[in-house]
Each structure stands twice: as C-alpha cells, then as structure tokens.
Scaffold this active site. Structure first.
Site, PDB file in Angstrom:
ATOM      1  CB  THR A   1      -0.956   0.018   1.202  1.00  0.00           C
ATOM      2  OG1 THR A   1      -0.206   0.084   2.419  1.00  0.00           O
ATOM      3  CG2 THR A   1      -1.839  -1.225   1.204  1.00  0.00           C
ATOM      4  CG  ASP A   2       5.074   3.289   1.498  1.00  0.00           C
ATOM      5  OD1 ASP A   2       4.624   4.223   2.201  1.00  0.00           O
ATOM      6  OD2 ASP A   2       6.173   3.347   0.915  1.00  0.00           O
TER       7      ASP A   2
ATOM      8  CG  PHE B   1     -43.310  14.482   7.829  1.00  0.00           C
ATOM      9  CD1 PHE B   1     -43.241  13.667   6.707  1.00  0.00           C
ATOM     10  CD2 PHE B   1     -43.100  13.919   9.079  1.00  0.00           C
ATOM     11  CE1 PHE B   1     -42.964  12.312   6.819  1.00  0.00           C
ATOM     12  CE2 PHE B   1     -42.819  12.568   9.205  1.00  0.00           C
ATOM     13  CZ  PHE B   1     -42.752  11.764   8.075  1.00  0.00           C
TER      14      PHE B   1
ATOM     15  NE  ARG C   1     -40.752  18.636   6.776  1.00  0.00           N
ATOM     16  CZ  ARG C   1     -40.309  17.371   6.781  1.00  0.00           C
ATOM     17  NH1 ARG C   1     -40.040  16.772   7.928  1.00  0.00           N
ATOM     18  NH2 ARG C   1     -40.146  16.714   5.647  1.00  0.00           N
TER      19      ARG C   1
ATOM     20  CD  GLN D   1     -39.199   9.531   2.848  1.00  0.00           C
ATOM     21  OE1 GLN D   1     -39.497  10.703   3.042  1.00  0.00           O
ATOM     22  NE2 GLN D   1     -39.233   8.618   3.805  1.00  0.00           N
TER      23      GLN D   1
ATOM     24  CG  ASN E   1     -35.250  15.520   7.788  1.00  0.00           C
ATOM     25  OD1 ASN E   1     -34.990  16.711   7.934  1.00  0.00           O
ATOM     26  ND2 ASN E   1     -36.483  15.072   7.614  1.00  0.00           N
TER      27      ASN E   1
ATOM     28  CG  HIS F   1     -34.802  15.969  12.364  1.00  0.00           C
ATOM     29  ND1 HIS F   1     -35.797  15.692  11.456  1.00  0.00           N
ATOM     30  CD2 HIS F   1     -34.165  14.786  12.591  1.00  0.00           C
ATOM     31  CE1 HIS F   1     -35.765  14.402  11.151  1.00  0.00           C
ATOM     32  NE2 HIS F   1     -34.782  13.839  11.820  1.00  0.00           N
TER      33      HIS F   1
END
Length: 285
Positions: free
Chosen positions: A58-59, A154, A171, A210, A236, A238
């Site tokens: 990975t190096d 909602f 809201r 949605q 969401n 809130h």
C-alpha cells in the site's frame, strides 16, 4: 472438523492526502485531494499463508499517487482516478480490478495569485472501477448543505403507541446532500448536475424528503442526458420549534432548535427506465 474458505477481499491505501500547486505567471492553481485505492485479484495466498508475492504494498500505491500527480497532473479527478486504476491493473499481473475514489476540496483564490481560502464543506467526488468489464465512472458531490425555511410539510404518516411527533403543515427542511451519478460512458461536467440538484430542492413543494429526493434525481436525469442513474443520500437535518410559552412568548415559526443527531436518513437511486447496472458498480470499500 469445520472447514472455511476465503470470501471476497480487497486491500489498498486509504485517504492519501495530495495537494498540487500548478505555478503560473498569471497566478497559481491549487488542487486539494483525498485519494483512496482498493485492489482485487489473486491475493488469497496472502490471507491463507502469509505469502505476499502477489501483493503490491500500500505504500507503493501511495507513492504512485504522488508520482502520477507530478508526471501527469490532475486535469480532472475522474481522469486522474482512471489513470491510476488502469495503471494498477495493467502493471501487476496479480491485480485484476482496481477502484480509486477521490474527494476534491474546493479552494478559492483571494488575490488572483498566491492566496486562497477554503470554500465551505462541499466536496467533489469521483470513483473509478477498472476491471475485466472495462472502466466505470461515478462522479458526485458530498456535503452540499441545503435548507428551505418553508414550503415543506410532513403529515399522514403511520402512528403507534410510541409516536409523539406532531404533524406539521409548515416546517424547515434541511439536508446535507451526498450524490453520485453514473454516465453511459466517460466523464461529465459536474456543474449541470449540481445545479439541477439545487434547483429541484428549491422549487419542489415537499410533503416528504423522499419526494424531494426523487425530484432531485429526476431533475439531474432531465438536464444531463448522458447520466443514467443518480444515487442520493439525504440526512434530514431536523429543526424543531422551541416552546417559548414558559417565558410568556409565542413562536410563530421563528425560533428553532437545530438537532444534529439522531436524524432521519433518506437514501435512494433514481435511474432511467431499463438502465442496466453493471455488477462492478456495486463493489464498495
């Protein structure tokens, strides 16, 4: 005596931070990236016996990212990711598939020359998967924070003995958009897709997040004919009205408490009818 077998596996170098400065007489260009590589192939021996003969360290993958940035530059994050992914597969017989995911952090010049400021939390993203079936590219954005102060409701949802959430006809709707989109082939300019997401959020009267998600994905497909599907993740964020009655005050939708957690998480894919989804697109880290 029980026997076991090795299932799907991958390895790579995650989150290599790369900053590249392109020097110019008319001012510098700054590119700030976070690059993650994952490889698949004939790697079972390293898991089963510790034989690393087929393992590219990975190096080395990290060093390749830096070397390619110097040698080839970063014209776009999609092109840079594709060059890296194709290199790892082509240069190592034991590696059959490579996935390179890049986040790009935006900087804005403040003097037109050498000084910059970091722009907000939004990032550009690109994920390239290169393997036996060719190259698949998914572009996107992450952390695009949007909020509308009204035009969101909602209500009409399921209720049981544990439901305390009151229905609302007005809201605040806020979210932090993570979106990725897949094209028929090649790359696409991300700006029209981003603009479509923002516009759909703004002009959709929302009865549910949605519904807003589907409107945003649909708008991208309408504006970008080369895009075949859009995946959206919308937390969401809130905002709850604060009860000011104990202080003898009303609250006509003006003072809110912004809650960071827990939060609703709405996710979905919007795609064109009949759009085929290559199996490798589902491959994730």
């Amino acid at each position: 005596m029980p026997t076991f077998e090795l299932g799907p596996n991958q390895y790579g170098k995650a989150e290599t931070r790369l900053v590249r400065v392109e020097r110019g007489a008319d001012g510098d260009r700054l590119t700030d990236l976070n690059v993650s590589v994952a490889l698949r192939g004939d790697l079972a021996a390293s898991h089963l016996t510790g034989d690393n003969a087929a393992v590219l360290p990975t190096d080395t993958q990290k060093n390749t990212v830096y070397a390619f940035a110097r040698e080839f530059g970063v014209a776009s994050i999609e092109a840079f990711a594709a060059r890296l992914a194709e290199h790892f597969v082509a240069s190592q017989p034991s590696i059959h598939e490579a996935r390179v995911a890049i986040q790009q952090y935006p900087w804005q010049s403040v003097d037109g020359r050498h000084s910059f400021r970091r722009e907000g939390g939004e990032v550009r993203t690109a994920t390239v998967h290169h393997g036996p079936h060719g190259t698949q590219v998914a572009s996107g954005i992450g952390g695009l924070v949007l909020l509308k102060t009204t035009d969101s409701e909602f209500h009409g949802y399921l209720k049981d003995r544990y439901t305390t959430l009151p229905e609302t006809r007005d809201r605040i709707l806020a979210t932090s958009v993570d979106a990725t989109w897949r094209c028929v082939e090649g790359f696409t300019d991300p700006r029209p897709a981003r603009e479509a997401l923002v516009e759909a959020f703004a002009d959709t009267y929302s009865y549910a997040l949605q519904q807003t998600l589907f409107a945003m994905g649909s708008r991208v497909l309408e504006r970008c004919p080369d895009v075949v599907e859009v995946k959206l993740s919308l937390p969401n964020r809130h905002h709850f009205l604060v009860d000011l009655a104990p202080f003898g005050l009303d609250n006509p939708n003006e003072v809110y408490y912004a809650a960071d957690r827990p939060y609703g998480l709405i996710e979905g894919v919007v795609r064109r009818d009949g759009a085929a989804v290559p199996e490798e697109v589902a491959w994730t880290f």
